[in-house]
Each structure stands twice: as C-alpha cells, then as structure tokens.
Design a protein around this motif. Structure first.
Motif, mmCIF file in Angstrom:
data_model
loop_
_atom_site.group_PDB
_atom_site.id
_atom_site.type_symbol
_atom_site.label_atom_id
_atom_site.label_comp_id
_atom_site.label_asym_id
_atom_site.label_seq_id
_atom_site.Cartn_x
_atom_site.Cartn_y
_atom_site.Cartn_z
ATOM 1 N N GLN A 29 0.855 -1.084 -0.124
ATOM 2 C CA GLN A 29 -0.118 0.034 -0.103
ATOM 3 C C GLN A 29 0.879 1.219 -0.088
ATOM 4 O O GLN A 29 1.934 1.342 0.473
ATOM 5 C CB GLN A 29 -0.961 -0.007 1.169
ATOM 6 N N THR A 30 0.206 2.175 -0.612
ATOM 7 C CA THR A 30 0.954 3.418 -0.704
ATOM 8 C C THR A 30 0.187 4.739 -0.152
ATOM 9 O O THR A 30 -0.977 4.458 -0.108
ATOM 10 C CB THR A 30 1.537 3.828 -2.088
ATOM 11 N N THR A 31 0.836 5.683 0.288
ATOM 12 C CA THR A 31 0.109 6.602 0.914
ATOM 13 C C THR A 31 0.248 7.946 0.098
ATOM 14 O O THR A 31 1.515 8.454 0.374
ATOM 15 C CB THR A 31 0.259 7.057 2.465
ATOM 16 N N ILE A 32 -0.501 8.524 -0.664
ATOM 17 C CA ILE A 32 -0.429 9.623 -1.532
ATOM 18 C C ILE A 32 -1.434 10.707 -1.382
ATOM 19 O O ILE A 32 -2.678 10.275 -1.201
ATOM 20 C CB ILE A 32 -0.479 9.223 -3.003
ATOM 21 N N GLY A 33 -0.992 11.815 -0.416
ATOM 22 C CA GLY A 33 -1.926 13.048 -0.401
ATOM 23 C C GLY A 33 -2.942 12.694 0.696
ATOM 24 O O GLY A 33 -4.093 12.950 0.548
ATOM 25 N N GLY A 34 -2.336 11.781 1.828
ATOM 26 C CA GLY A 34 -3.337 11.483 2.738
ATOM 27 C C GLY A 34 -4.276 10.361 2.489
ATOM 28 O O GLY A 34 -5.101 9.802 3.202
ATOM 29 N N GLN A 35 -4.241 9.828 1.161
ATOM 30 C CA GLN A 35 -5.059 8.594 0.910
ATOM 31 C C GLN A 35 -4.463 7.326 0.843
ATOM 32 O O GLN A 35 -2.971 7.457 0.404
ATOM 33 C CB GLN A 35 -5.738 8.724 -0.750
ATOM 34 N N THR A 36 -4.753 5.961 1.485
ATOM 35 C CA THR A 36 -3.980 5.078 1.522
ATOM 36 C C THR A 36 -4.473 4.191 0.051
ATOM 37 O O THR A 36 -5.721 3.863 0.008
ATOM 38 C CB THR A 36 -4.541 4.218 2.478
ATOM 39 N N LEU A 37 -3.639 3.896 -0.679
ATOM 40 C CA LEU A 37 -4.125 3.277 -2.050
ATOM 41 C C LEU A 37 -3.667 1.980 -1.789
ATOM 42 O O LEU A 37 -2.665 1.395 -1.313
ATOM 43 C CB LEU A 37 -3.382 3.937 -3.075
ATOM 44 N N PRO A 38 -4.531 1.015 -2.677
ATOM 45 C CA PRO A 38 -4.265 -0.494 -2.487
ATOM 46 C C PRO A 38 -2.940 -0.814 -3.502
ATOM 47 O O PRO A 38 -2.644 -0.029 -4.161
ATOM 48 C CB PRO A 38 -5.534 -1.156 -3.240
ATOM 49 N N SER A 39 -2.417 -1.954 -3.316
ATOM 50 C CA SER A 39 -1.465 -2.286 -4.221
ATOM 51 C C SER A 39 -1.811 -2.485 -5.704
ATOM 52 O O SER A 39 -3.177 -2.619 -5.976
ATOM 53 C CB SER A 39 -0.812 -3.500 -3.647
ATOM 54 N N ALA A 40 -0.873 -2.529 -6.571
ATOM 55 C CA ALA A 40 -1.332 -3.104 -8.007
ATOM 56 C C ALA A 40 -1.772 -4.299 -8.216
ATOM 57 O O ALA A 40 -2.563 -4.752 -9.184
ATOM 58 C CB ALA A 40 -0.082 -2.874 -8.625
ATOM 59 N N ASN A 41 -1.740 -5.360 -7.316
ATOM 60 C CA ASN A 41 -2.305 -6.746 -7.395
ATOM 61 C C ASN A 41 -3.661 -6.805 -6.617
ATOM 62 O O ASN A 41 -3.898 -7.926 -6.368
ATOM 63 C CB ASN A 41 -1.310 -7.714 -7.006
#
Length: 78
Positions: A29-41
């Motif tokens: 998971q990555t955190t970009i701009g306060g959002q926790t985004l899922p993995s590519a898979n």
C-alpha cells in the motif's frame, strides 16, 4: 585477485537483480496525499468472506433457556 573482483561483481549483480525481482513481485500500500491506496495486485487478491453472525450470544442463550425450561416441564409431567 582478478577472480575475487569478478566474483564480487557477479554477486553484487545477482543481489541487485534479486532485490529488483522481489520488490517487483510484492504488492504494498502507498500513501499519497493522505489517501491509502491499494497495491497494484488488488484485483488478483483472493477475497475473504466472513458470513454475518449474531452480534451477541443472546440468541443462543435464549434458545438454551427455552430448551432447559422445556426439559424441566417434561420432567415435571412424569
């Protein structure tokens, strides 16, 4: 001396390649701009389903009490 340099170079290349392969195969998971985004898979991930159950044990307790009362009533008739 030349063989140790070449061995070091080969081992360093293998280490870098294995690091790249392992980082590429992991999803994170990555955190970009306060959002926790899922993995590519995330589309390939298996979905776990947990069926809804009683929130408390109250229905089971009521059923056990009803069975106990019915058993007492049956024994009292005999």
């Amino acid at each position: 001396m030349k063989t140790t340099r070449s061995r070091r170079w080969i081992s360093a290349c293998l280490l870098c390649c294995s690091a790249l392969v392992s980082l590429n195969s992991m999803g994170c998971q990555t955190t970009i701009g306060g959002q926790t985004l899922p993995s590519a898979n995330y589309l390939k991930d298996d979905v776990q389903f947990f069926p809804a159950g009683p929130e408390t044990q109250l229905p089971r307790t009521r059923q056990a009490h009803a069975e106990y009362r019915a058993l007492e009533a049956a024994q009292g008739l005999h």
